[in-house]
Every structure is written in structure tokens, then in C-alpha cells.
Enzyme design. Structure first.
Site, short mmCIF file in Angstrom:
data_model
loop_
_atom_site.label_atom_id
_atom_site.label_comp_id
_atom_site.label_asym_id
_atom_site.label_seq_id
_atom_site.Cartn_x
_atom_site.Cartn_y
_atom_site.Cartn_z
N LEU A 21 -1.89 -12.36 -5.68
CA LEU A 21 -0.72 -12.63 -6.53
C LEU A 21 -0.86 -12.00 -7.91
CD1 LEU A 21 -0.14 -16.40 -5.59
CD2 LEU A 21 0.92 -14.38 -4.58
N HIS B 144 0.83 -1.22 0.00
CA HIS B 144 0.00 0.00 0.00
C HIS B 144 0.86 1.26 0.00
CE1 HIS B 144 -4.07 -1.79 0.37
NE2 HIS B 144 -3.36 -2.81 0.80
N THR B 145 2.03 1.14 -0.55
CA THR B 145 2.91 2.30 -0.70
C THR B 145 2.84 2.85 -2.12
OG1 THR B 145 4.64 0.68 -1.04
CG2 THR B 145 4.61 1.77 1.09
N ASP C 192 1.59 -3.86 -9.52
CA ASP C 192 1.37 -5.19 -10.08
C ASP C 192 1.69 -5.23 -11.57
OD1 ASP C 192 0.42 -5.51 -7.56
OD2 ASP C 192 -1.69 -5.65 -8.11
N GLY D 55 -7.60 -14.04 -6.78
CA GLY D 55 -7.98 -13.48 -5.48
C GLY D 55 -7.03 -13.82 -4.34
N SER E 185 -11.80 -18.31 -23.12
CA SER E 185 -11.13 -18.58 -21.84
C SER E 185 -11.03 -20.08 -21.63
CB SER E 185 -11.91 -17.95 -20.68
OG SER E 185 -11.49 -18.54 -19.46
N SER F 51 -3.41 -11.86 -10.28
CA SER F 51 -3.95 -12.60 -11.42
C SER F 51 -4.52 -11.63 -12.46
CB SER F 51 -5.02 -13.58 -10.96
OG SER F 51 -6.02 -12.91 -10.24
C1 GLA Z 1 -2.96 -4.46 -4.88
C2 GLA Z 1 -2.84 -3.30 -5.86
C3 GLA Z 1 -1.44 -2.69 -5.84
C4 GLA Z 1 -0.97 -2.40 -4.42
C5 GLA Z 1 -1.23 -3.58 -3.50
C6 GLA Z 1 -0.94 -3.26 -2.07
O1 GLA Z 1 -2.16 -5.52 -5.31
O2 GLA Z 1 -3.14 -3.73 -7.17
O3 GLA Z 1 -1.41 -1.54 -6.66
O4 GLA Z 1 -1.57 -1.23 -3.94
O5 GLA Z 1 -2.57 -4.05 -3.58
O6 GLA Z 1 0.41 -3.04 -1.87
#
Ligand code: GLA
Length: 382
Positions: free
Chosen positions: A124, A35-36, A171, A121, A68, A126
Site C-alpha cells: 500500500l 508492473h507496468t 506510488d 509491507g 518516529s 507506506s
Molecule cells: C511497487 C513499485 C511500483 C510498481 C508496483 C507494481 O509498488 O513501487 O513502482 O512497480 O510495485 O505495479
């Protein structure tokens, strides 16, 4: 059947011909820095061997056809019909066409067949894997020449505007930019990246991923609430983002905030940014003891200050630490999903068995476990 063969076959069933090519984009584990990203801060993820695979071919009209493999379903739409805020598995793909066209890229229709072994979910990424694999494919198929970081940003734009999840860039950047054997240090403000060597086996260590199988249905709402708290805290502190709050004198500075909740949220983000910098330094000096301490401190901060853990992940961390792990933390957005554990390779089996026993004893299903090796980012397979 391997997933590359599976998407090839599904593409043939969809179109009666071979795809132009096959692409792969991985899920990710975040080593530290949670969450940074949306606070203009630092993250340190690495790509997983688990990935989304896409067989794709250009079309001369504006039709998009998607098969899919995992769901056994098909979806069809046209470029003209694309509009933001869509639900459904196909929105992660259809939205990429929308995001590219919105950014002015000349993209036509395509036939696509998708399969993925990134658990859904589980924290990771997805969804990022799916977005990134299509950005990669369309960039090649339509010779768009989009630079890697811009590809990651377009995949994020898909997630934010088309799917409607207010996530940061981590991500998609991880899925696109990671390289084998490295974690990716990303400064989410300057977008500077560094490939940080991550060879745990050289030290007899490994990262064990424990998927608690807990999935939280309200996670999206909680994510948005955390973001809003951070924005409010930075506004009250008079800084552009929480990234700009220094560690020195932190308690005094945060004491000025009107609500205790905002103090805790801001403290998590500021201290977590510092832990990412410290973790990079620890990796560069081969100090895995320090890395483990930082991971465990990150978990405590997510649990007590950011309040995004839940009993299953807390249990997995606690049992792992009690059974010889050098560090353990939840990874990803929160409220369940996966815990990553840093430990001596010789301890992994006993450690996994202890966590499984604790889960079963407390009436939970046995968790899924695997060893995470830093894999390559997105690219064309053939
Ligand atoms: C999810 C979000 C990312 C990030 C994380 C927490 O994976 O897609 O952008 O904020 O949560 O670090």
C-alpha cells in the site's frame, strides 16, 4: 490520539516548540496496472485515507533531526553526511534531502516528527507516503516551487538511489497527485495524468481491501528480476519498452522470444496495459461488471504469467469470487500483501467472513479488512 496531534506532540518533545506546519501524504491502492509503470505503461491507482503525517520546522544549520512516533526512536544526521544506499527507517526521509540537493534545490536542515497508519509491507506504498510527505514539507518550508509531478519524481529518486529499490513512478505519483473521489490514470511515458471519477457507492458497490498479512522478504530481489526480464524482452523485440508492443498479433510477436519465461512476462505487461485502458473506459461508462472482469483477469495474469502472487492472495481472490465479488486482484509489487475486491455493498460482510473462515481453516491468521475510499493526495494540513 489522531496522527496529526501525535506528530505535533512528538515535534514539541523533540524541539521544545511548535512545528512550522503539519503535512500529510497518503498510501495508495492500485486499482489496476501492475508492473507496468517501469515499462513506460499505464497505471490506475487511488489514494487511501491511511497516510503518513509529518510535523516539520526549518533549521538555520545543516542538522536533520527526526523523531518516529511509531517506533519511539530518534535519528540525527547532517546534510554533509548524506550518501546513497542507506538502510533503516530514516533513509526514506534523509534520502529526500539528498535527492533535493542533488537536483540543485537549496534545502537546509529541519526538525521532523513522523507517524503513519499505512500498513508496512502490505503493498500500500507506506514508503512512498513517507518520501512524499517530506518532499511536500520541504517544498513549502524552503519555498522551492517544485511542480507536483517533479515532486513525485524526486520522491521516486529517493527510493531508487538513496534507499536502493528499483521501483517505478506509480506510488509517488499517486501519493502526490491523487484527488478525493478519483482514481489517477497515469501514462508513465508521457506523464500525462487524468483524474477518473470513482464513485462506487453511487452504484451500490465498494472496494474491500483484504490484507493477507503475508509479507515476502525476498520481494525486492524478485522485483528486480522481473524488471530485468522486461528489459531483456523489449530489447529482443526491438522496442524501447514493452509499452510499444501492440496487442494485435501479440502471440505471433512474442513467439520469437527465446525463452518461455520472457514470453509470459511480456504478455502480462502488454495485456495489463490494455486492461488499464479498458478499465478507464469501463469506469467512464459506469460499467462496473466490466471493471470487475478486468480486475480478475489482471490477477490471473499476475499469477500465471508474471508469477508474483502466492497462496494467500490466490486464496483470498478465489474465495471472494466464489462469494459474489464482481472482481478481485492482488495489488502492489506482489508476493503477498493486499487483495482488493469489488463487490456489492450488501455482500461485503458475508464476503469478508467467508475469506476469514477460509484463512482460519487453512491455518492462517485472520486477514485485516477495510473499505477503501479514494482520498486526497499529499498536502499541508495547517
Ligand atoms: C511497487 C513499485 C511500483 C510498481 C508496483 C507494481 O509498488 O513501487 O513502482 O512497480 O510495485 O505495479
Amino acid at each position: 490520539m489522531t496522527l496529526d496531534l501525535a506528530v505535533h506532540e512528538a515535534y514539541r518533545n523533540l524541539t521544545g516548540r511548535d512545528p512550522d506546519s503539519i503535512w500529510r501524504a497518503p498510501g495508495r491502492i492500485n486499482l489496476i496496472g501492475e508492473h507496468t509503470d517501469y515499462n513506460d505503461g499505464f497505471v490506475l491507482p487511488f489514494a487511501l485515507p491511511q497516510a503518513a503525517y509529518l510535523a516539520a520546522g526549518r533549521r538555520e544549520d545543516d542538522m536533520i533531526r527526526i523523531a518516529s512516533v511509531d517506533l519511539g526512536e530518534q535519528f540525527e544526521t547532517t546534510l554533509a553526511e548524506l550518501a546513497p544506499n542507506q538502510d533503516g527507517w530514516h533513509s526514506y526521509l534523509a534520502g529526500v534531502f539528498w535527492a533535493l540537493r542533488e537536483a540543485g534545490h537549496q534545502v537546509g536542515g529541519a526538525d521532523l516528527a513522523l507517524a503513519s497508519d499505512v500498513p508496512i509491507g502490505a503493498g500500500l506504498s507506506s514508503s512512498a507516503a513517507i518520501e512524499c510527505v517530506l518532499v511536500e514539507a520541504l517544498n513549502d518550508l524552503y519555498e522551492l516551487g517544485i511542480a507536483p509531478m517533479d515532486r513525485a519524481k524526486l520522491a521516486r529518486r529517493t527510493e531508487n538511489a538513496y534507499v536502493g529499490a528499483p521501483t517505478g513512478l506509480m506510488d509517488q505519483a499517486a501519493s502526490t497527485l491523487c484527488t478525493e473521489g478519483h482514481a489517477l490514470f497515469l501514462d508513465c511515458r508521457s506523464l500525462e495524468v487524468q483524474q477518473v471519477p470513482l464513485d462506487l457507492a453511487a452504484h451500490g458497490q465498494a472496494i474491500l481491501v483484504i490484507d493477507t498479512l503475508t509479507r515476502h522478504s525476498h520481494a525486492d530481489g524478485e522485483y528486480a528480476t522481473r524488471r530485468a526480464d522486461c528489459e531483456r524482452a523489449s530489447e529482443l523485440l526491438g522496442v524501447p519498452a514493452l509499452r510499444d508492443v501492440a496487442m494485435e498479433g501479440l502471440d505471433d510477436r512474442l513467439a520469437g522470444l527465446p525463452e518461455e519465461r520472457l514470453v509470459r512476462r511480456a504478455r502480462h505487461v502488454v495485456t495489463e496495459d490494455q486492461r488499464v485502458l479498458d478499465a478507464c473506459a469501463a469506469l467512464r461508462s459506469d460499467d462496473l461488471v466490466r471493471l470487475g472482469e478486468l480486475m480478475t483477469a489482471s490477477h490471473a495474469s499476475m499469477r500465471d504469467d508474471y508469477e508474483i502472487t502466492e497462496p494467500s492472495v490466490d486464496l483470498a481472490v478465489e474465495v471472494a469470487l466464489a462469494n459474489g465479488a464482481s472482481g478481485a486482484r492482488m495489488t502492489g509489487g506482489g508476493f503477498g500483501g493486499c487483495v482488493l475486491v469489488l463487490a456489492d455493498q450488501t455482500r461485503l460482510d458475508a464476503l469478508a467472513a467467508a475469506v476469514t473462515a477460509a484463512f482460519v481453516e487453512s491455518g492462517r491468521s485472520a486477514p485485516a479488512t477495510f473499505i477503501a475510499l479514494p482520498a486526497a493526495g499529499a498536502g499541508r494540513l495547517i
